[in-house]
Design an enzyme around this catalytic site. Sequence first.
Site, PDB file in Angstrom:
ATOM      1  N   ASP A 101      33.695   7.397  10.644  1.00 29.51           N
ATOM      2  CA  ASP A 101      34.441   8.376  11.441  1.00 29.51           C
ATOM      3  C   ASP A 101      34.798   7.818  12.822  1.00 29.51           C
ATOM      4  O   ASP A 101      34.586   8.462  13.849  1.00 29.51           O
ATOM      5  CB  ASP A 101      33.636   9.670  11.618  1.00 29.51           C
ATOM      6  CG  ASP A 101      33.146  10.244  10.307  1.00 29.51           C
ATOM      7  OD1 ASP A 101      31.992  10.703  10.234  1.00 29.51           O
ATOM      8  OD2 ASP A 101      33.909  10.198   9.330  1.00 29.51           O
ATOM      9  N   GLU A 151      40.810  17.533   7.127  1.00 28.86           N
ATOM     10  CA  GLU A 151      39.816  17.413   8.218  1.00 28.86           C
ATOM     11  C   GLU A 151      40.194  16.234   9.115  1.00 28.86           C
ATOM     12  O   GLU A 151      41.266  15.661   8.981  1.00 28.86           O
ATOM     13  CB  GLU A 151      38.420  17.197   7.638  1.00 28.86           C
ATOM     14  CG  GLU A 151      38.339  16.065   6.646  1.00 28.86           C
ATOM     15  CD  GLU A 151      37.107  16.133   5.765  1.00 28.86           C
ATOM     16  OE1 GLU A 151      36.287  17.062   5.883  1.00 28.86           O
ATOM     17  OE2 GLU A 151      36.945  15.220   4.932  1.00 28.86           O
TER      18      GLU A 151
HETATM   19  C1  6LW Z   1      33.073  14.164   8.808  1.00 30.70           C
HETATM   20  C2  6LW Z   1      34.228  14.648   8.005  1.00 30.70           C
HETATM   21  C3  6LW Z   1      33.834  14.169   6.655  1.00 30.70           C
HETATM   22  O1  6LW Z   1      32.806  14.996   9.893  1.00 30.70           O
HETATM   23  O2  6LW Z   1      32.523  13.891   6.581  1.00 30.70           O
HETATM   24  O3  6LW Z   1      34.087  14.014   4.443  1.00 30.70           O
HETATM   25  C4  6LW Z   1      31.939  14.220   7.817  1.00 30.70           C
HETATM   26  N1  6LW Z   1      34.609  14.042   5.680  1.00 30.70           N
HETATM   27  O4  6LW Z   1      35.476  14.125   8.420  1.00 30.70           O
HETATM   28  C5  6LW Z   1      30.826  13.273   8.148  1.00 30.70           C
HETATM   29  O5  6LW Z   1      31.298  11.944   8.134  1.00 30.70           O
END
Ligand code: 6LW
Length: 510
Positions: A20, A180
């Site tokens: 991330d 996200e």
């Molecule tokens: C992160 C989100 C995700 O906050 O996993 O699967 C979380 N996507 O973007 C943790 O890496």
Amino acid sequence: MATISMTTYSNPVIPGFYPDPSICRVEDDYYLVTSSFAYYPGVPIFHSKDLVNWRQIGHCLTSEQQLPLSNTWISGGIYAPTIRYHDGWFYMVTTNVSGGGNFYVRSQQPEGPWSERIAVAQDGIDPSLLFDEDGSVYFQSTCSGDEGYGIYQCEIDISTGKLLTTSRLIWKGTGGAHPEAPHLYKINGLYYLLLAEGGTEYCHMVTIARSSAPYGPYEACPHNPILSHRSLKSSIQATGHADLVQAHDGSWWAVFLGIRPVSYPYRHHLGRETFLAPVSWTADGWPIIGNRGSVESVMEAPQLTEVRWQTNSTRDDFDDSTLGFDWVFLRNPDPLCWSLTDAPGNLVLRGNVTSLDESGAPAFVGRRLRHWTCNISALLNFEPQHNGEEAGLTLFMNESYHYDLAVMLKEGRKVIVFRRTVGSLRTEHTLECSEGPVILKIEAQPEWFHFKIQQDQSNVLELGSGESHLLSTEVAGGFTGVIVAMYAVCETGQGTPACFDWFEYEPLNA
Ligand code: 6LW
């Protein structure tokens, strides 16, 4: 600092469990932060002058007030961060999913110290910030609100974190699962909203939309996904969760997460790592990451003057009064369980009642496994006095998936124990051990870890081995990667001092 011209670079630019990634630029300096989950200190921060060579300069969250982690599960705690720079201040915004939700800290120096937490009362994860030219500060996160699941936005007072407007849905993405990782940019007068969709596994992708206004309506890019390996048979998979940056030479680049499965069927144990790729712009004003949305292990380097940093020594002799930035604890550490001063030149661990199988704060000091092939070793002086107490090394994915090599007192005898914990399965091999120091060794190869010991200059003895794929994310689950750690456990709660004289981590054919 050496400066030479670069022609190519290798991905990942930050290997090991550093997922991330988020990046910002201040003149010709680049700063990057990644998630850290249940590990403490939290949110490692890196610095670069050329986007390729990175050095860690600290952590953003270094106090229990900023980062309360007690009893969080291993992939709880700190999720995705964003780093931004505005008007002399660095802002790092993130989510503690195990307590407190969305918050930011700020500092005028990237190496810190960072402020106490400033909470933001918008729900969700993956928060981000845009500082607009008119002074507005837009806060985005992905959450399930009264308009369904998607990217919500509000305006905040950056001096207090208080919401100035209600949270409104601005985009649901292109229809992929889990929209996200939002980041909003103002480029040539337009608002570009970058997302991750498809989930952080093998369907991961990066999508983008744009609007003439910060709250939309957003028009999806016709070239989406602008990055994805979901349909490629590549050694790099799960590419997504990107952040864009314009370099000081005007070129555009993206950092994002990816994984490197060791073999087929795909299984990766180093976690999600930080990758870099160039960004090109289409004639109709859309950014495309890499080679039409895909990236390689070796790519053409940024046309920036290379600045290499002094590489860390492969050996830590624990001669300093503080631990190096590579080292992390599991959750908020018990100060009675570790010391660099009780036996100068040693890291001393004292086992408490928390074992590696429990979601607590054991005596545990570790660093990320960052290479498929490396030699790890540590010199341990430990004469256990309490039956059952142990100290040694562990390759730790989580409380149900770890391989341990330790000195232990078993039925009154000092032994070496090699233990494999894989879900509900456990194996244990022991070997009598004489008094005195012992060198614990782990030889990591892409598909196997070999566990060995050496005493009194005698021959090296192999106690056993374990498959790397049994510690992989595909088997163990979660969002982290393998950590190699020194640890100690004692059922009485007051462990005999375990003195680690040195720890060595030697990458091979990196
Ligand atoms: C992160 C989100 C995700 O906050 O996993 O699967 C979380 N996507 O973007 C943790 O890496």
